[in-house]
Design a protein around this motif. Structure first.
Motif, PDB file in Angstrom:
ATOM      1  N   GLN A  76      23.984   4.749 -62.099  1.00  0.00           N
ATOM      2  CA  GLN A  76      24.855   3.722 -61.514  1.00  0.00           C
ATOM      3  C   GLN A  76      26.203   3.682 -62.214  1.00  0.00           C
ATOM      4  N   ILE A  78      29.180   0.738 -63.333  1.00  0.00           N
ATOM      5  CA  ILE A  78      29.401  -0.705 -63.490  1.00  0.00           C
ATOM      6  C   ILE A  78      30.838  -0.943 -63.961  1.00  0.00           C
ATOM      7  N   GLU A  82      31.396  -6.632 -62.285  1.00  0.00           N
ATOM      8  CA  GLU A  82      30.197  -6.287 -61.535  1.00  0.00           C
ATOM      9  C   GLU A  82      28.955  -6.453 -62.412  1.00  0.00           C
ATOM     10  N   GLY A  84      25.213  -4.776 -63.061  1.00  0.00           N
ATOM     11  CA  GLY A  84      24.411  -3.603 -62.750  1.00  0.00           C
ATOM     12  C   GLY A  84      22.922  -3.897 -62.688  1.00  0.00           C
ATOM     13  N   GLN A  85      22.168  -2.848 -62.394  1.00  0.00           N
ATOM     14  CA  GLN A  85      20.718  -2.933 -62.343  1.00  0.00           C
ATOM     15  C   GLN A  85      20.134  -2.508 -63.690  1.00  0.00           C
ATOM     16  N   ALA A  86      18.875  -2.893 -63.942  1.00  0.00           N
ATOM     17  CA  ALA A  86      18.212  -2.546 -65.201  1.00  0.00           C
ATOM     18  C   ALA A  86      18.095  -1.034 -65.349  1.00  0.00           C
ATOM     19  N   LEU A  87      18.245  -0.568 -66.588  1.00  0.00           N
ATOM     20  CA  LEU A  87      18.096   0.858 -66.884  1.00  0.00           C
ATOM     21  C   LEU A  87      16.707   1.147 -67.434  1.00  0.00           C
ATOM     22  N   ASP A  91      17.808   6.634 -68.780  1.00  0.00           N
ATOM     23  CA  ASP A  91      18.833   6.418 -67.761  1.00  0.00           C
ATOM     24  C   ASP A  91      20.186   6.110 -68.416  1.00  0.00           C
ATOM     25  N   ALA A  93      24.323   4.554 -67.370  1.00  0.00           N
ATOM     26  CA  ALA A  93      25.217   3.916 -66.402  1.00  0.00           C
ATOM     27  C   ALA A  93      26.650   4.148 -66.852  1.00  0.00           C
ATOM     28  N   PRO A 102      23.821  -3.748 -68.677  1.00  0.00           N
ATOM     29  CA  PRO A 102      22.625  -3.921 -67.845  1.00  0.00           C
ATOM     30  C   PRO A 102      21.376  -4.071 -68.700  1.00  0.00           C
TER      31      PRO A 102
END
Length: 398
Positions: A76, A78, A82, A84-87, A91, A93, A102
């Motif tokens: 992702q 960010i 914004e 973000g979603q959980a990593l 992963d 970002a 995140p």
């Protein structure tokens, strides 16, 4: 009460500050009108700053364990503003300065230490866990006093208030100050200068030094006892402080001196400083009266060292004394005096203090040449390279 004994400078300042009654008058101002004003109450933050964990730089937020994988999956992007979603573990970002961290991310690696190829992020320089993450409340905790009452609001302080969402601030209302000049020898700039006359420079210098206050310029009071008394009495009814320059010295039979003594109380001080020995303090109907020396340099110096701290104390300021700096002398001073001397000086290119060659109390050019005052103790002599105390003008005026 008449005082003719020479007063030590620190003792005189202490006596003057003891007379300073903090003004109760306040007003509420929006931030862009508050610079230079003094806070009337503590500013307490209702939020944490930062309000959330965020990235300290442009780079990649990672979910890492004790052993770093060979590469991370870029899942992702960010940007600041914004969420973000959980990593998951392994992963990454793409993240930008100020963007929320995140869930799952425990480190940010700057973009210069990363290489991104085909959706994979390779780390060329590892960092410690937690690196480059600015934690929630790291700067300010919710409920913390960020600016105490009595703070003089600088541009930085106003920015700090804005950072916690403050729109307005409760500040002290400026003191109402009346300024008048005395002396038949005074002539206003722009008028012809006849024999025995001098231009009234004190009026304009002191007015400029009072720019943070509400000033009524009463001009030059004519040499008339009744009129002088009437002017002083009326000014005392409408102002917090009344300031004069010249004419109020020990032994002088001036109309201002007589009027103040008749209308209220007057203390005449011979302070052991140079320049600026004669100084007067009194009260008329609850209004403070301050009599500055008539000499332009003496008037300027005593305002900075005595009057400004007094006015700040009356405004409830936390700090009334200007900061002092220890610096190396680029001059010699072999005249061990009987009074504390404040020499006009400035920094040279080597960071040392040099002084104006002519230190006479009538040499107004020395004030313009200088950027501050060198504090020389009674009986002190100075050799090249000695440590001296320097008081910058800027610290007294801004």
């Amino acid at each position: 009460m008449l005082r003719v004994a020479m007063l030590d400078f620190d003792h005189a300042l202490s006596q003057l500050l003891a007379q300073a009654r903090v003004s109760p008058a306040v007003e509420t101002l929006v931030l862009n009108q508050a610079k230079g004003r003094i806070l009337a109450e503590d500013v307490v933050s209702q939020i944490a700053v930062p309000a959330f964990d965020n990235s300290g730089m442009d780079g990649y937020a990672l979910n890492v364990g004790e052993i770093w994988p060979e590469h991370f999956a870029l899942v992702q992007r960010i940007a600041a503003g914004e969420v973000g979603q959980a990593l998951g573990f392994g992963d990454a970002a793409r993240i930008f300065t100020g963007a929320p961290i995140p869930a799952g991310a425990n480190v940010v690696v700057m973009q210069e230490s990363c290489r991104c190829e085909e959706g994979r992020v390779y780390i060329t320089q590892k960092v410690k866990p937690g690196a480059n993450i600015r934690l929630r409340g790291e700067d300010i905790q919710a409920g913390a006093v960020i600016l105490p009452a009595g703070t003089r609001l600088s541009a930085a302080a106003i920015g700090l208030a804005a950072s916690i969402g403050m729109e307005k601030l409760l500040v002290k209302r400026p003191l109402k100050i009346a300024l008048l000049s005395t002396g038949d020898e005074l002539v206003e700039p722009g008028q012809p200068l006849t024999a025995g006359k001098i231009y009234n420079s004190n009026r304009y210098a002191i007015t400029a030094l009072l720019e943070d206050y509400t000033v009524t310029d009463l001009g030059i009071v004519p040499d008339d006892a009744k009129l002088t008394k009437d002017v002083l009495w009326q000014a005392a009814q409408e102002h917090d402080v009344l300031i004069t320059s010249g004419g109020v010295s020990v032994g002088e039979e001036d109309h201002v001196k007589a009027a103040v003594e008749q209308l209220g109380s007057l203390n005449l001080w011979k302070i052991a400083i140079k320049p600026g020995k004669p100084f007067a303090y009194g009260q008329i109907a609850g209004c403070d009266f301050i009599g500055l020396p008539g000499n332009p340099v003496s008037s300027f110096v005593t305002f900075l060292l005595l009057v400004r701290p007094f006015l700040l104390a009356r405004m409830g300021s936390l700090n009334t004394a200007p900061p002092r700096f220890k610096l190396s002398a680029a001059f010699e001073w072999k005249k061990a005096g009987h009074r504390r001397e404040f020499l006009r000086g400035r920094l040279n290119s080597a960071g040392q203090v040099e002084i104006y060659p002519h230190q006479g109390s009538g040499v107004l050019t020395s004030l313009v040449w200088a950027t501050g005052l060198v504090d020389i103790a009674i009986g002190e002599t100075i050799s090249l390279g000695d440590t001296v105390t320097f008081i910058p003008y800027a610290a007294c005026i801004e």
